[in-house]
Write an enzyme that holds these catalytic residues in place. Structure first.
Site, PDB file in Angstrom:
ATOM      1  N   ASN A  14      86.252 -10.564   4.680  1.00 38.13           N
ATOM      2  CA  ASN A  14      85.629  -9.496   5.459  1.00 38.13           C
ATOM      3  C   ASN A  14      84.644 -10.156   6.421  1.00 38.13           C
ATOM      4  OD1 ASN A  14      84.298  -7.278   6.456  1.00 38.13           O
ATOM      5  ND2 ASN A  14      83.288  -6.727   4.529  1.00 38.13           N
ATOM      6  N   LYS A  53      83.098  -8.830   8.778  1.00 38.46           N
ATOM      7  CA  LYS A  53      82.074  -7.878   9.260  1.00 38.46           C
ATOM      8  C   LYS A  53      81.965  -8.002  10.789  1.00 38.46           C
ATOM      9  CE  LYS A  53      80.003  -8.187   4.766  1.00 38.46           C
ATOM     10  NZ  LYS A  53      78.852  -7.975   3.918  1.00 38.46           N
ATOM     11  N   HIS A  91      83.479   0.481   2.570  1.00 39.86           N
ATOM     12  CA  HIS A  91      82.560  -0.637   2.312  1.00 39.86           C
ATOM     13  C   HIS A  91      81.142  -0.072   2.198  1.00 39.86           C
ATOM     14  CE1 HIS A  91      80.115  -4.194   2.921  1.00 39.86           C
ATOM     15  NE2 HIS A  91      81.148  -4.878   2.457  1.00 39.86           N
ATOM     16  N   GLU A 149      78.455  -0.922   3.433  1.00 41.45           N
ATOM     17  CA  GLU A 149      77.729  -0.810   4.712  1.00 41.45           C
ATOM     18  C   GLU A 149      78.178   0.442   5.475  1.00 41.45           C
ATOM     19  OE1 GLU A 149      78.714  -4.760   5.968  1.00 41.45           O
ATOM     20  OE2 GLU A 149      77.516  -5.516   4.306  1.00 41.45           O
ATOM     21  N   GLU A 201      82.107  -4.077  -5.542  1.00 42.21           N
ATOM     22  CA  GLU A 201      81.078  -4.862  -4.858  1.00 42.21           C
ATOM     23  C   GLU A 201      79.706  -4.277  -5.154  1.00 42.21           C
ATOM     24  OE1 GLU A 201      83.029  -6.974  -1.296  1.00 42.21           O
ATOM     25  OE2 GLU A 201      82.248  -5.077  -0.581  1.00 42.21           O
ATOM     26  N   GLY A 211      75.795 -10.258   0.222  1.00 43.79           N
ATOM     27  CA  GLY A 211      75.020 -10.998   1.214  1.00 43.79           C
ATOM     28  C   GLY A 211      73.688 -11.522   0.714  1.00 43.79           C
ATOM     29  N   SER A 263      78.650 -12.068  -2.656  1.00 43.96           N
ATOM     30  CA  SER A 263      78.178 -13.461  -2.761  1.00 43.96           C
ATOM     31  C   SER A 263      79.152 -14.395  -3.473  1.00 43.96           C
ATOM     32  CB  SER A 263      76.793 -13.516  -3.419  1.00 43.96           C
ATOM     33  OG  SER A 263      75.842 -12.854  -2.609  1.00 43.96           O
ATOM     34  N   GLY A 284      82.669 -12.098   2.056  1.00 41.40           N
ATOM     35  CA  GLY A 284      81.974 -11.901   3.326  1.00 41.40           C
ATOM     36  C   GLY A 284      81.571 -13.236   3.935  1.00 41.40           C
ATOM     37  N   GLY A 285      80.315 -13.595   3.756  1.00 39.61           N
ATOM     38  CA  GLY A 285      79.745 -14.791   4.388  1.00 39.61           C
ATOM     39  C   GLY A 285      80.599 -16.047   4.237  1.00 39.61           C
TER      40      GLY A 285
HETATM   41  P1  PGA Z   1      79.280 -11.362   0.905  1.00 34.92           P
HETATM   42  O1  PGA Z   1      79.905  -9.964   1.391  1.00 34.92           O
HETATM   43  O2  PGA Z   1      80.411 -12.193   0.355  1.00 34.92           O
HETATM   44  O3  PGA Z   1      78.664 -11.951   2.131  1.00 34.92           O
HETATM   45  O4  PGA Z   1      78.282 -11.028  -0.153  1.00 34.92           O
HETATM   46  C1  PGA Z   1      80.962  -9.355   0.691  1.00 34.92           C
HETATM   47  C2  PGA Z   1      81.279  -8.024   1.331  1.00 34.92           C
HETATM   48  O5  PGA Z   1      80.371  -7.328   1.783  1.00 34.92           O
HETATM   49  O6  PGA Z   1      82.458  -7.647   1.400  1.00 34.92           O
END
Ligand code: PGA
Length: 255
Positions: free
Chosen positions: A10, A12, A98, A100, A170, A176, A215, A236-237
């Site tokens: 992802n 983002k 998601h 967010e 999640e 994050g 994470s 994500g990251g």
């Molecule tokens: P993250 O994000 O791996 O940066 O924690 C995961 C996500 O929001 O899908």
């Protein structure tokens, strides 16, 4: 039917055309395996990424997904993108709900359910995100929160169709932050989610893919993916760096 093992990126609202190129260069030796690898960039890059994956002969290994979609089929919805349009670009996966989208754009579980319905109707695969906040966890509400996110989707599409949904658990506090759920905590919650679904259909519960997100990185992925009820991850990251993402994809092999 065995459970699908999936690792999804992802991105983002990150990345650019240069990342599309560097990611594919970094993943060019990714071997065909039991893992479905999906990359979800922002809308403008979907087509370019898909074409470049094909040109690199990686289309059996890497797939492309969107990060959200409209629940409407077409019409006066400025700024929205429909399932129809994703189909037109041969995009087969969509992240829906998601955290967010839920917290920043106020998507309710009912709206998320409508989106999952639209996605399935169009023949695409939804990746349904669910998860509790820190406060909900500390006040003992995890189970009721997860239920309130899952049940509207089952009510909308029916339990049989729910087997076509990919779930990504999640925990919001882990997204994050660099603080993932421990593998034991994640396993416990995944087990709970599977039991919750089993109350409505054993077979769907046994076959549904439950990803963990929050994470995940190259250092912790192996232990998380080793858990019996974790069928991969939503990243994500760490999915913005080809080297890390490749390690994560490889760690899911052989599940
Ligand atoms: P993250 O994000 O791996 O940066 O924690 C995961 C996500 O929001 O899908």
């Amino acid at each position: 039917m065995t459970r699908r093992v999936i690792v999804a990126a992802n991105w983002k609202m990150n990345g650019d055309l240069a990342l599309v190129d560097s990611m594919l260069l970094g993943l060019k030796d990714l071997e065909s395996s039991n893992v479905e690898v999906i990359i979800c960039p922002s809308f403008p890059y979907l087509s370019e990424l898909n074409q470049k994956i094909k040109a690199a002969n990686l289309n059996e290994i890497i797939h492309v997904g969107a990060q959200t979609v409209s629940k409407f089929f077409d019409g006066a919805h400025t700024g929205e993108v429909s399932t129809n349009m994703l189909n037109d670009l041969s995009i087969k996966y969509v992240i829906v709900g998601h955290s967010e989208r839920r917290s920043v754009y106020n998507e309710t579980s009912e709206q998320v359910a409508s989106k999952v319905h639209a996605v399935l109707k169009a023949g695409l695969s939804p990746i349904l995100c669910i998860g509790e906040t820190e406060e909900e966890r500390s006040s003992g509400k995890i189970e009721s929160v997860l239920m309130s996110q899952i049940q509207p989707v089952i009510d909308e599409i029916g339990i049989k169709n729910f087997s076509d949904v990919i779930i990504s658990y999640e925990p919001v506090w882990a997204i994050g932050t660099g603080n993932p759920a421990s593998s034991a905590m994640a396993q416990e919650t995944h087990y709970f989610i599977r039991q919750l679904i089993a109350k409505q259909c054993d077979q769907v519960a046994a076959n549904i893919s439950l990803l963990y997100g929050g994470s995940v990185n190259a250092a912790n992925c192996e232990e998380l993916f080793a858990q019996p009820d974790i069928d991969g991850g939503l990243i994500g990251g760490a999915s913005l760096q080809a080297e890390q993402f490749k390690i994560i994809c490889s760690a899911a092999k052989g599940k």
